[in-house]
Each structure stands twice: as C-alpha cells, then as structure tokens.
Design a protein around this motif. Sequence first.
Motif, PDB file in Angstrom:
ATOM      1  N   ALA A 105      21.866 -15.341 -27.458  1.00 54.96           N
ATOM      2  CA  ALA A 105      22.749 -15.326 -26.284  1.00 54.96           C
ATOM      3  C   ALA A 105      22.537 -16.566 -25.418  1.00 54.96           C
ATOM      4  O   ALA A 105      21.405 -16.904 -25.074  1.00 54.96           O
ATOM      5  N   HIS A 106      23.617 -17.243 -25.114  1.00 58.09           N
ATOM      6  CA  HIS A 106      23.591 -18.414 -24.217  1.00 58.09           C
ATOM      7  C   HIS A 106      22.494 -19.409 -24.622  1.00 58.09           C
ATOM      8  O   HIS A 106      21.703 -19.869 -23.782  1.00 58.09           O
ATOM      9  N   ALA A 107      22.493 -19.742 -25.905  1.00 53.53           N
ATOM     10  CA  ALA A 107      21.422 -20.582 -26.461  1.00 53.53           C
ATOM     11  C   ALA A 107      21.218 -21.877 -25.689  1.00 53.53           C
ATOM     12  O   ALA A 107      20.098 -22.379 -25.586  1.00 53.53           O
ATOM     13  N   ASP A 109      21.446 -22.403 -22.572  1.00 50.14           N
ATOM     14  CA  ASP A 109      21.023 -22.271 -21.176  1.00 50.14           C
ATOM     15  C   ASP A 109      20.227 -20.978 -21.001  1.00 50.14           C
ATOM     16  O   ASP A 109      20.392 -20.278 -20.007  1.00 50.14           O
ATOM     17  N   THR A 110      19.373 -20.671 -21.980  1.00 51.99           N
ATOM     18  CA  THR A 110      18.733 -19.360 -21.953  1.00 51.99           C
ATOM     19  C   THR A 110      17.322 -19.418 -21.355  1.00 51.99           C
ATOM     20  O   THR A 110      16.570 -20.353 -21.655  1.00 51.99           O
ATOM     21  N   GLU A 118      18.769 -23.431 -29.684  1.00 54.80           N
ATOM     22  CA  GLU A 118      19.558 -24.505 -29.076  1.00 54.80           C
ATOM     23  C   GLU A 118      19.424 -25.775 -29.913  1.00 54.80           C
ATOM     24  O   GLU A 118      20.414 -26.488 -30.142  1.00 54.80           O
ATOM     25  N   ARG A 135      26.187 -16.111 -31.283  1.00 54.19           N
ATOM     26  CA  ARG A 135      25.060 -16.000 -30.345  1.00 54.19           C
ATOM     27  C   ARG A 135      24.730 -14.539 -30.090  1.00 54.19           C
ATOM     28  O   ARG A 135      25.233 -13.924 -29.141  1.00 54.19           O
ATOM     29  N   ASN A 137      22.943 -11.241 -28.997  1.00 53.87           N
ATOM     30  CA  ASN A 137      22.022 -10.688 -28.012  1.00 53.87           C
ATOM     31  C   ASN A 137      20.889  -9.995 -28.799  1.00 53.87           C
ATOM     32  O   ASN A 137      20.822 -10.085 -30.018  1.00 53.87           O
ATOM     33  N   GLU A 192      29.660 -15.337 -27.791  1.00 50.88           N
ATOM     34  CA  GLU A 192      28.559 -14.628 -27.133  1.00 50.88           C
ATOM     35  C   GLU A 192      28.680 -13.154 -27.520  1.00 50.88           C
ATOM     36  O   GLU A 192      29.583 -12.459 -27.070  1.00 50.88           O
ATOM     37  N   GLY A 249      12.276 -13.504 -19.338  1.00 48.62           N
ATOM     38  CA  GLY A 249      13.636 -13.990 -19.605  1.00 48.62           C
ATOM     39  C   GLY A 249      14.676 -12.927 -19.298  1.00 48.62           C
ATOM     40  O   GLY A 249      15.755 -13.227 -18.759  1.00 48.62           O
ATOM     41  N   GLY A 254      18.665 -13.271 -18.906  1.00 46.44           N
ATOM     42  CA  GLY A 254      18.975 -13.909 -20.199  1.00 46.44           C
ATOM     43  C   GLY A 254      19.735 -13.043 -21.183  1.00 46.44           C
ATOM     44  O   GLY A 254      20.382 -13.570 -22.089  1.00 46.44           O
ATOM     45  N   LEU A 255      19.669 -11.716 -21.036  1.00 39.00           N
ATOM     46  CA  LEU A 255      20.339 -10.840 -22.011  1.00 39.00           C
ATOM     47  C   LEU A 255      21.373  -9.930 -21.348  1.00 39.00           C
ATOM     48  O   LEU A 255      21.782  -8.922 -21.920  1.00 39.00           O
TER      49      LEU A 255
END
Length: 283
Positions: A105-107, A109-110, A118, A135, A137, A192, A249, A254-255
């Motif tokens: 998820a959001h690789a 900006d995680t 990333e 991506r 979760n 995502e 995180g 982050g999740l």
Amino acid sequence: MIVVTGATGVLGRMVVENLVRRAPDERVVALARDPQRAADLADRGVQVRPADYDQPDTLRAAFDGADKVLLISVPVPGVRLRQHRAVVDAARAMGASFLAYTSVAHADDTPMPVPDHERTERYIAESGLPYSFLRNNWYSEVYLPVAGQAAATGEVIGASGTGRIASAPRADYAAAAAAVLAGDGHENSVYELSGDSAFTKAELADLVSDLSGEPVTYRDLPADGYRDALVAQDVPAPEAAFLARVDEGIAAGGLADTPGTLARLIGHPTTPLAVTLAPAVRA
Ligand SMILES: NC(=O)c1ccc[n+]([C@@H]2O[C@H](COP(=O)([O-])OP(=O)(O)OC[C@H]3O[C@@H](n4cnc5c(N)ncnc54)[C@H](OP(=O)(O)O)[C@@H]3O)[C@@H](O)[C@H]2O)c1
C-alpha cells in the motif's frame, strides 16, 4: 502466455488457479524453484517451469515466450531487491510486454518498514516495461495467529494506537491479480488494493470477543514495550523488532486507506475480516 512467479507460494498458487478458471484458453505458465511441488498444477494443464531468482540462467528459459508476467514479491527483505531485479531483467530480455508486481500500500510514501517495494517499483518503471503495481494492503491471514492467541489469553497487544488496517485475504488479492493479468488496458497502472473497511487493533479485540463469546481487550504499548513483550512470548528478536515497526507504521496511517479499488477489480465486496478469523478463533 501469462507467466506467474512464486507459483508454489500461497498467493501464487491462488493466482494460477484463478487464471485457469477465468481464462481457460490462455496459456498459463507457473514458475517454481521445485517444479515437483507444482505437480498438481501441471495435472490441470498449467505448464510448470523451474526458476530460481538466485540463478539468472534459469530465468531466461522460464520467460521464453512470455507475454504478461506476474512478479510476486519475495519473502526475504534485503536480498529480495536483487532477486526482483533479476526477474525484471529476464522478463524484459525475453520480450515480455507487461509486468505486474505485488507491491505494498502506497509504496512510494509508506511509513511501513518495507522499502524494497518502492525500489522495485522504481526499477520496473525505469526498465521501460509496461507495468501494473498491485499495491496490496496487509493480508487478513496475518491476524490469524493474533486472533487465536487472543481467544486463548483474552488480550491483543500492539503499538498501533488508533491506526487502522484495511486488510483483505490473499484470495481477494489473487483474484485482482488474475483480473489484471487476464484483462486489457492495465498498462502503467497503480492499484491501491485493500479491504472495503479498516479496523483498529482494539476493534480486532472486540471482533475476537464476539466470535469467541469471551472478553478480549486491547493493550496498547510503546513500540519498544511491544517488541519486548513479543520477545517474552518467544518471538525471535529480529521479527519482534520488525513487528513493532509495522505497528508504528500502522499508527501513522500506513494501512488505513480504503479506496474500494480491490472490490471494483474483483467485482464484489472484499471478504470481511470475521470470515477469515472465525476458524482460528473457534479452533
Ligand atoms: N501483504 C502482506 O500482509 C504480506 C504478508 C506476508 C508476505 N507478503 C509478501 O507477499 C509475497 C507473497 O505472499 P505468499 O504468502 O504467497 O508468500 P510465500 O507463500 O512465502 O511465497 C513466496 C514465493 O516466493 C518464492 N521464492 C522465494 N525465493 C525464491 C527464489 N530465490 N527463487 C524463486 N522463487 C522464490 C517461493 O518459492 P518456494 O515455494 O520454493 O519457497 C514462493 O513460491 C511474499 O513473498 C511477501 O513478499 C505480504
């Protein structure tokens, strides 16, 4: 021809099984370090080829004739960036026209402690290969042992505060990967993928309580305290440190994202957490 790496892994096997059902006329190739362990897939018409990311020679043969490729991320942090690059290089050299990668998820900006994703995404984008970043979760199955233990002890511990987790089971992510591989128009896409709803660890405790009929509470600890508590429960120190950083995180959001993209790709709502956890709680 669709080539799926990691086909003897849990997610890879699900993707291959999905593809066989969804695209019976498509030639599906399953890559395995040990092809014997994919004998059941071969019995169902899937071509199984040997491939070891640490032996680049095996990879070129593995991607011979490949059109679309699914690179399933390798489990071992640190070494996996090199291994992912070897797969991308071989797929590109053998003329693949599309590569999907199971990322996080959001690789880009995680706050999660998984920087290899990333870096792998960047390597793929810079390779020039048309791509799709799936991506994912967290897997809901990650919380099976947590739920089982909570049912036995009456407690969930963590350091994620009010951070939310939008997990989904592997089966949903596998169905999404198969939809992307079997479909058209996914070039240079970033999806995502997450469950339709997200839970805090306190809500996880409530859910285990509902499923078990016994009281279960959540105890939120500082990250160091959570790490030490895991070590006291015989979790190896490096894994405990990783899990504490994961919870930091999660606390940072982050999740938490629930954009609904996974449900749209698979064509139905994602599987509720309770459905995944119920067997572990009852066991
Ligand atoms: N989102 C989450 O919550 C979450 C949780 C855990 C993991 N993950 C990531 O998702 C990936 C897939 O999950 P999974 O449950 O399917 O993992 P898995 O069952 O451990 O599958 C990993 C696959 O990678 C293959 N592999 C490892 N090293 C290799 C090498 N050197 N050469 C060729 N193949 C190699 C394994 O082959 P063998 O069968 O021969 O071992 C296996 O097929 C994991 O690898 C990890 O990166 C995500």
